[in-house]
Design an enzyme around this catalytic site. Structure first.
Site, PDB file in Angstrom:
ATOM      1  N   LYS A 130      46.123  29.909  64.519  1.00  0.00           N
ATOM      2  CA  LYS A 130      44.572  30.031  64.628  1.00  0.00           C
ATOM      3  C   LYS A 130      44.439  31.614  63.856  1.00  0.00           C
ATOM      4  O   LYS A 130      45.026  32.643  64.067  1.00  0.00           O
ATOM      5  CB  LYS A 130      44.318  30.412  66.139  1.00  0.00           C
ATOM      6  CG  LYS A 130      44.487  29.507  67.066  1.00  0.00           C
ATOM      7  CD  LYS A 130      43.312  28.510  67.233  1.00  0.00           C
ATOM      8  CE  LYS A 130      43.518  27.367  68.226  1.00  0.00           C
ATOM      9  NZ  LYS A 130      42.335  26.576  68.075  1.00  0.00           N
ATOM     10  N   LYS A 230      39.958  15.070  70.273  1.00  0.00           N
ATOM     11  CA  LYS A 230      40.155  15.564  71.601  1.00  0.00           C
ATOM     12  C   LYS A 230      39.617  14.771  72.762  1.00  0.00           C
ATOM     13  O   LYS A 230      38.386  14.855  73.173  1.00  0.00           O
ATOM     14  CB  LYS A 230      39.611  17.202  71.688  1.00  0.00           C
ATOM     15  CG  LYS A 230      39.853  18.249  71.007  1.00  0.00           C
ATOM     16  CD  LYS A 230      39.432  19.612  71.049  1.00  0.00           C
ATOM     17  CE  LYS A 230      40.038  20.849  70.572  1.00  0.00           C
ATOM     18  NZ  LYS A 230      40.430  20.654  69.072  1.00  0.00           N
TER      19      LYS A 230
END
Ligand code: MG
Length: 336
Positions: A130, A230
């Protein structure tokens, strides 16, 4: 009509989660649902207010009024899958294909060289980092890691970058290491032209920016090679349809949610991998370690990059589900 019960929970991050979210505890709901055919299933409901979702209480109020949000639609879709497996007394993981996952690095400052050696020997071949908080430090760390270790690397800006930063960051990547960046996810907010320019520098992946893409308008090649799906947040069938139409690779991930959400993501990934073997890449469902352990995560058997088992029927966790306090959702249809 489906009957709903909920259980409120908190997840406690181990450290800063991403450019979007810090260490603040996060709230979600587990849902138990029963259909008129008496089948019962469970699924997670984990809003991300940072992405525009309403908070848990507002979501519950909406449900009581009979309004079903997109997020809740996915919860219902997943709970139904669980219910069907439970009705047949099948376990979601034991009969599925094994899904290999990347190792998620939320906060690189917490990862030592020793950790990386352990991650490697546990069997991970890809790390997802990230980024988007402090790009100079981030790229220096990535340079060091790729020089010393043989990982493939995925970067995720969570749309918090901008074209100039992206270009500068990629330009300071040491020669020879660039091809080990498998893709860069949501480098900055969606813009067809800007993404097209960025895609000449590194392969891109589309995640949260999915909702901003007009698939009908852009009939030419899309400036990304990968679509992140997702199941907790997105209509999976629709996303798969786009991926197939545009020959995009797919990466199925959790929503960095509760272990129940993770179990569901792994099951969906296994179903898709069976059907689209080469199109589904290593996935990103193992976000368990992003949070402190709880009664659910301790029931998961994880071997390196694989979630191998959760005892019970459906997605498992039978005993923990039975031990929880469930609150029935009382509908207030006249308030509609
Ligand atoms: Mg992402």
């Amino acid at each position: 009509m489906i009957q709903f019960w909920y259980h409120r929970y908190m997840l406690y991050p181990q450290n800063s989660l991403s450019a979007l979210a810090d260490e603040t505890p996060r709230e979600g709901l587990l849902f138990k649902m029963q259909w008129p055919d008496q089948k019962v299933g469970y699924a997670d409901f984990f809003p991300w207010p940072e992405l525009g979702d309403m908070q848990v209480d507002a979501q519950l109020d909406e449900l009581r009024r009979g309004h079903i949000s997109t997020l809740l639609e996915q919860t219902i879709w997943l709970a139904r899958k669980d219910a069907l497996l439970r009705a047949e007394k099948k376990n979601a993981l034991t009969e599925s294909m094994k899904i290999k996952n990347h190792f998620l690095v939320n906060d690189f400052t917490q990862i030592t060289d020793l950790n990386l050696n352990e991650i490697k020997s546990a069997g991970f071949s890809t790390i997802k980092v990230k980024v988007g908080r402090s790009w100079k430090d981030e790229i220096e760390w990535i340079n060091q890691v790729l020089r010393k270790h043989s990982f493939t690397c995925r970067l995720d800006f969570n749309s918090k970058g901008d074209p100039a930063t992206f270009e500068r960051m990629m330009s300071v990547l040491a020669p020879g290491l660039k091809q080990r960046i498998e893709f860069v996810e949501d480098p900055f907010p969606w813009d067809f032209e800007a993404w097209s320019d960025a895609s000449k520098i590194a392969p891109l992946a589309l995640d949260q920016e999915y909702k901003n893409v007009n698939w009908r308008e852009h009939l030419q090649n899309m400036p990304f090679k990968v679509i992140v799906i997702k199941p907790a947040r997105q209509d999976v069938e629709e996303a798969v349809k786009y991926a197939v139409m545009r020959q995009l690779k797919m990466v199925i991930t959790s929503s960095m949610d509760h272990p129940v959400g993770i179990a569901h993501a792994v099951r969906v990934a296994a179903e898709l991998k069976k059907q689209y073997t080469t199109q589904v890449l290593e996935c990103g469902c193992l976000s368990v370690k992003s949070y402190k352990l709880n009664d659910f995560s301790t029931k998961m058997i994880i071997q390196g990059p694989y979630l191998t088992q959760i005892m019970g029927e459906g997605i498992g966790f039978d005993q923990v589900f039975q031990s929880l306090n469930w609150t029935p959702v009382q509908f207030d249809i006249k308030g509609k």
